[in-house]
Each structure stands twice: as structure tokens, then as C-alpha cells.
Design a protein around this motif. Sequence first.
Motif, PDB file in Angstrom:
ATOM      1  N   ALA A 295      28.335 -32.495  47.916  1.00 15.76           N
ATOM      2  CA  ALA A 295      27.310 -33.662  47.298  1.00 15.76           C
ATOM      3  C   ALA A 295      27.347 -35.019  48.107  1.00 15.76           C
ATOM      4  O   ALA A 295      26.476 -35.537  48.515  1.00 15.76           O
ATOM      5  N   GLU A 296      28.734 -35.351  48.506  1.00 14.27           N
ATOM      6  CA  GLU A 296      28.736 -36.760  49.134  1.00 14.27           C
ATOM      7  C   GLU A 296      28.145 -36.524  50.683  1.00 14.27           C
ATOM      8  O   GLU A 296      27.417 -37.276  51.069  1.00 14.27           O
ATOM      9  N   ASP A 297      28.141 -35.368  51.377  1.00 13.54           N
ATOM     10  CA  ASP A 297      27.625 -35.112  52.579  1.00 13.54           C
ATOM     11  C   ASP A 297      26.010 -35.256  52.495  1.00 13.54           C
ATOM     12  O   ASP A 297      25.395 -35.971  53.290  1.00 13.54           O
ATOM     13  N   ILE A 298      25.562 -34.530  51.467  1.00  8.99           N
ATOM     14  CA  ILE A 298      24.365 -34.713  51.241  1.00  8.99           C
ATOM     15  C   ILE A 298      23.670 -36.095  51.003  1.00  8.99           C
ATOM     16  O   ILE A 298      22.559 -36.538  51.587  1.00  8.99           O
ATOM     17  N   THR A 299      24.325 -36.634  50.053  1.00  6.09           N
ATOM     18  CA  THR A 299      23.786 -38.017  49.400  1.00  6.09           C
ATOM     19  C   THR A 299      23.945 -39.197  50.766  1.00  6.09           C
ATOM     20  O   THR A 299      23.088 -39.959  50.756  1.00  6.09           O
ATOM     21  N   ARG A 300      24.994 -38.967  51.531  1.00  7.73           N
ATOM     22  CA  ARG A 300      25.098 -39.910  52.508  1.00  7.73           C
ATOM     23  C   ARG A 300      24.110 -39.751  53.654  1.00  7.73           C
ATOM     24  O   ARG A 300      23.459 -40.664  54.207  1.00  7.73           O
ATOM     25  N   SER A 301      23.738 -38.331  53.972  1.00  8.01           N
ATOM     26  CA  SER A 301      22.503 -38.389  54.888  1.00  8.01           C
ATOM     27  C   SER A 301      21.174 -38.458  54.227  1.00  8.01           C
ATOM     28  O   SER A 301      20.216 -38.856  55.152  1.00  8.01           O
TER      29      SER A 301
END
Length: 462
Positions: A295-301
Motif C-alpha cells: 500500500a505504501e508503494d502504491i500511495t507514494r506513486s
Amino acid sequence: MDDLAIPAGKAIAELKTVLGDRLATSVSVRDHHSHDTSRLKPHLPDAVAFPRTEEEVQAIISACAAHGVPVVPFGAGSSMEGHTIPVRGGITLDTREMNKVLEIRPEDLLAVVQPGVTRKQLNVELRETGLMFSVDPGADASLGGMASTRGSGTTAVRYGTMRENVLALRVVTPDGTAIRTGSRARKSSTGYDLTHLFVGAEGTLGVITELAVRLHPIPEAVSSAICAFPTVAEAVEAVIEAVQYGIPVARVEFLDEVAIAGVNSYSKLDLPVAPTLFFEFHGTPAWVEEQARLAEDITRSHGAIGFRWTTDADERAKLWQARHDLFWATKAIIPGYDLYTGDICVPISRLAESIVAARADIDASSLKGQIIGHVGDGNFHTAYLIDPNNPEHLREAEELADRLVERALVVGGTASGEHGIGMAKLKFMRREHGKAVDVMKRIKTALDPLGIMNPGKMGDAG
């Protein structure tokens, strides 16, 4: 009292012999049952009955049927669209004293309860079993009321709504007959699905007297995360990608900047005042960490400003309590003002544009308002702050809420994701369901030919 006073008086006299002091006619008790949490005008019932058994429910309905008196089922009174307002007087049937957990069957992952049992009460009794009842609408609603309104809430994206979590019912129909629907088996292919006819009927087809509900294992580990975004669109697009990616989030809540400012003030938090997502993940310790990292990777993108996650129980509890207190936090923004709420659900692919348009509507109006949502399943709410003594405020809020629903219907959504129809959204039933409304009305007439069950509500859709 209105023209129902004489038949209501006959029913009241008859029921006094059955219920005694549990049939209340005092103004204070009737006033408590004259409204819900909506902005709609209250109406007094002629009396309020407090049954304890199914047999007493049968006696109440039979007496009301004999004298043509309306019956309005009442749970915790936390509905938001006027479901429990007795617009034609009659007897309000309050299930608060039908509050027993009748059976817990851990091996079958189910519990059997009376309708007045609340979700918190059931979960307290489940603590020693390692199981939980998952549906969480925020308010400590009764399970009978939650079933009647097809309630859901923050965990529906993972565990489903009341529709998925009610296995069987006992119901007293409008002629006083008690019936059983469904079974305790996980599936069945016999007969009409009467269970899910009554789930969501909003008390217009009968009174639920018993529920068999699904239970779920309490997860071994739980983690929560929070992150802010520069814009509403970026926050919602992050959710859409996370859902489409298949991350099994247990909860994902959206709060716009107005909601965050209210939370900070009311719940003493110090979150960045920006569109924000709250996540929760369930599973093993390793799995909840992996979900959080994905989720962190997606939100940062999508431009997330920070991504904080934790497994600390106290920190998680504080965060979600703040989310559940949002109704009161919003009311506190302008003391003395009321909330005019909107509630729609759209296909996940149309979520971002729908929320952006709703936010633009609020910004272009003279009202202050916020947007929050259980966005993992496409459901979001608006809340407009209005002066209850200002007709222009009411008119403008109604226009905003109507526009919200109209846009949802255009993209294949629904007029309500969880608050239900009540009285406030009857006007949208024909637009959403077309000729299916005529089928609903025929079902209502077949089961309730006298029209005594919660009149003025769903059975009276145009």
C-alpha cells in the motif's frame, strides 16, 4: 392525537393487558421515539411497546392489525434517513429489551441473537472464542436495525455488509405469524431467498425477532496506516489502484481536508490538514507488514505525503475512534448547526470523478461541508452544515444532496450505499429501480395488505 387516536386507543387498551408498564404513553418516551438522527420533522407515536419475546411481538402486531394501527419497528434510533419516524402515529415497537445472545457456535462460526443485541454487546460476549462480528457502522446499532437497513460500515470492503453476514431470521409478519427464513448452513438452493427479502426491507414487511449471523476469526495481527495527499483525486486514485491490485485491505477510509480539520479539533489529533486515507490490514504479522508495504508503494506513486503505519493497539484505537466520532466532530465545527448528510455508492472506476465533483459542488456553494468515505467499495458520504432555522440552508443542502445522487445514478451507482431509503430518499426509488418498484409494491401489498408496517416508507415509493 390525529384521526388514528380511536383505533390506536383500542389497540393500546388491549396491549396494556399483555405488556403492562412496558407499553408507554408518556410524552417523554413518545418524544424519544419521534425522530432519528436525520434532519426530518419528528412525529409522535401514540404509544411505545417494549416486548421481550417473540410471542409479545406477535400480540402487538395482531392487535394493531385488528384495529388498523401502524407499527414502526425501532432499534437504537441511529438511522439517518427517517426510517423510524412514525409519520402516521400508531405503535412504535422498541426491541431494546429483546437483547439476549441466545447461542454462540464457534465451530460453525455463527451466533444467534435477539434483535436488540448491539454489535458491541455481541463482540464482548465473543471475546473468549477468538471470533468477532465484523459489521461496524460506527454507531453501536442494534443487529435487528442493522439487518433491517442492510447496514455496513468501515469493514465491509473485507468482510461484507449485513446482506452477507445474516444467515437466517425469525420474523413476525404483518398478520402476526412468526416464520423462520434461511438456515444455519452456509448455503442453500431451496426456495425463495426470504432472508434477504427482509434484510433491507426497513421494517416495512415485518419485525425481525431473531438473527443467525456469521462470525469471523479475530486476525492474529492488525496494522493501521495513514497518509495524506496533495489532492482529493490522487488520494482516491491510490485507493482504486490498491483495490484493483488485490490488496485485501480490511478498511480504507477517505477524509477530505475539512473532515481532517474537524478530527484534529474534536479528537485532539495533529494530522496534516489535507485529503487523507486511513488503512487497516488483517492477517499474520508478516502478511500485514507486506500489505502495508504494498500500500505504501502504491500511495507514494500517487503523491502521498508520508505513510505512517503501526501495529500498536492504543494508537490504532485512537485513530479509529476519531473516525467514528466524525459525526460529532463535524457538528462541533459550527456549534448549533445540524448536519444534512448524503450517501451514495458508485462503481470503483467512477469513484475519483464522483468525489471530485462532490467537492467542487460544496466549494461552489455557500455551505461548509465535508466528504468522507468507505472508499474501498465505492461508498462515500457528504455532510453539509446547516442552520436549522435557515430555510435557504436547507434548500441548498437538499440541492447538493440530490445532485450527488443524480450523478451516482448516471454512472450506474445507487442512491444509498448504507444509510438506506427511509423517507428522505423515496423520491429516487423509481429513478434507480424503474419498473422493479412495481414488483416491490406488489410484494408489500401481498405481505401487508392493511399497510400497517412502517407506513410512509419503502412500501409507498412512487
